[in-house]
Write an enzyme that holds these catalytic residues in place. Sequence first.
Site, PDB file in Angstrom:
ATOM      1  N   GLU A   1      -9.619  -1.133   5.175  1.00  0.00           N
ATOM      2  CA  GLU A   1     -10.296  -0.733   6.408  1.00  0.00           C
ATOM      3  C   GLU A   1     -11.590  -1.527   6.607  1.00  0.00           C
ATOM      4  OE1 GLU A   1      -8.651   0.870   8.372  1.00  0.00           O
ATOM      5  OE2 GLU A   1      -7.984   2.854   7.730  1.00  0.00           O
TER       6      GLU A   1
ATOM      7  N   ASP B   1       0.833  -1.206   0.000  1.00  0.00           N
ATOM      8  CA  ASP B   1       0.000   0.000   0.000  1.00  0.00           C
ATOM      9  C   ASP B   1       0.866   1.254   0.000  1.00  0.00           C
ATOM     10  OD1 ASP B   1       0.990  -0.381   2.544  1.00  0.00           O
ATOM     11  OD2 ASP B   1      -0.952  -0.613   3.511  1.00  0.00           O
TER      12      ASP B   1
ATOM     13  N   ASP C   1      -7.802  -2.020  14.188  1.00  0.00           N
ATOM     14  CA  ASP C   1      -9.190  -2.243  13.765  1.00  0.00           C
ATOM     15  C   ASP C   1      -9.317  -3.462  12.844  1.00  0.00           C
ATOM     16  OD1 ASP C   1      -8.007  -1.326  11.454  1.00  0.00           O
ATOM     17  OD2 ASP C   1      -9.348   0.396  11.183  1.00  0.00           O
TER      18      ASP C   1
ATOM     19  N   HIS D   1      -7.501  -4.128  10.124  1.00  0.00           N
ATOM     20  CA  HIS D   1      -7.178  -3.976   8.692  1.00  0.00           C
ATOM     21  C   HIS D   1      -5.868  -4.680   8.358  1.00  0.00           C
ATOM     22  CE1 HIS D   1      -4.970  -0.023   9.754  1.00  0.00           C
ATOM     23  NE2 HIS D   1      -4.046  -0.743   9.161  1.00  0.00           N
TER      24      HIS D   1
HETATM   25  C1  GLP Z   1      -0.477   0.492   8.533  1.00  0.00           C
HETATM   26  C2  GLP Z   1      -0.131  -0.352   7.334  1.00  0.00           C
HETATM   27  C3  GLP Z   1      -0.442  -1.808   7.566  1.00  0.00           C
HETATM   28  C4  GLP Z   1       0.123  -2.246   8.904  1.00  0.00           C
HETATM   29  C5  GLP Z   1      -0.500  -1.445  10.017  1.00  0.00           C
HETATM   30  C6  GLP Z   1      -0.006  -1.851  11.386  1.00  0.00           C
HETATM   31  O1  GLP Z   1      -1.795   0.873   8.567  1.00  0.00           O
HETATM   32  N1  GLP Z   1      -0.800   0.078   6.156  1.00  0.00           N
HETATM   33  O2  GLP Z   1       0.115  -2.581   6.521  1.00  0.00           O
HETATM   34  O3  GLP Z   1      -0.130  -3.611   9.105  1.00  0.00           O
HETATM   35  O4  GLP Z   1      -0.152  -0.085   9.781  1.00  0.00           O
HETATM   36  O5  GLP Z   1       1.210  -1.204  11.630  1.00  0.00           O
HETATM   37  P1  GLP Z   1       2.146  -1.482  12.852  1.00  0.00           P
HETATM   38  O6  GLP Z   1       2.911  -2.705  12.530  1.00  0.00           O
HETATM   39  O7  GLP Z   1       3.039  -0.278  12.918  1.00  0.00           O
HETATM   40  O8  GLP Z   1       1.296  -1.626  14.057  1.00  0.00           O
END
Ligand code: GLP
Length: 260
Positions: free
Chosen positions: A143, A67, A136, A138
Site C-alpha cells: 500500500e 500475497d 492507489d 499498490h
Molecule cells: C488486489 C491484489 C493486487 C491486484 C489488485 C488489482 O489488491 N492484491 O495484486 O493487482 O487487487 O486488482 P484488479 O486486477 O482486480 O483490479
Amino acid sequence: MEVVICSSEQQIAAIAADVFETLLRTSTNPVLGVATGSSPVLIYDELVRRHVEKGLSFAHAKAFMLDEYVGLPIDHPERYRNVIERQLASRLDFAPGAVQGPDGNAVDLPAACGAYEEMIVDAGGVDVQLLGIGTDGHIAFNEPASSLASRTRVKMLTEQTRVDNARFFDSLEQVPHYCVTQGLGTIMDAAHLLLVANGPAKAEAVAQLVEGPISAMWPATVMQWHPHVTVLLDEAAAAGLRLADYYRDAFTNKPSWQGL
Ligand code: GLP
C-alpha cells in the site's frame, strides 16, 4: 519500461501468454510469479487454452503467489490460494506442491514471511512476475507509504483497497484488514516484471507508474528502477499517459528481433 497500448483485453492476454509460453518452452526450471485480482483472469484462460490445445506444459514449472489475506478460513473462496487454485493451478499440469503462496494463517506470521522469501530464493528466483495494479498504485498488497525496499511481511490494507476488493465478498465488513504480501524489494528481484491494467479506474495509477516521480505514495513507481518491465494496457488505462503516441510508435516500429 516498455509500454504496450492494446486494442482489447484479449490482446493483452495473448501478449502476456506469449511471454509465459516462451519462458515455459525455453527454460528447464521456469519460475512464474502469479497474481490475483480480475486483471490476470483472461491471461490464465489463455494459458489454459494453450495447455489444452497446444500441449503447453507446466509440469516442470514452479509458481509463487504475491500475497494473501490474513485469517480467512482455509476453504474461503476468496482466500487467494483458493482463487489461484480455481483460476489456474487446478486447470494445468503443475506438479504437486509446485504452486506456493504466502501463508496468511500461520501462527507465527513474521517467521512464515521469512520462510516464503527463502522458498523463492531456493527455487532460483522468479523469472516472470505478473502484476496488476491497485487504484492507489499498490502492487501485490504494498500500500502507499510502503518501503521501496520492503520484503514479504504483514501489512494493513487501506480503506480504498478494502472498498475496491469488497466486490469479491458479500459485504465490506467481510474484507480482511490484514494481509501478507511480497515486498517491493522482493518483487524487484524478479527478472522480468509484466504489469497488466485495464479500465479508466487504473488511468491515474498507470500514469504515475510510467511517468510520475518515484515515490512510496505510488508504490508501483519503484518499477522504474527495474531493468526489464513490460506494461500492457488497454486504451482506458493508458488515457493519462502524456507520451502515449511515442509508446505506440516505439512498439509498432520495434525491430522483429527484439522480444518483450
Ligand atoms: C488486489 C491484489 C493486487 C491486484 C489488485 C488489482 O489488491 N492484491 O495484486 O493487482 O487487487 O486488482 P484488479 O486486477 O482486480 O483490479
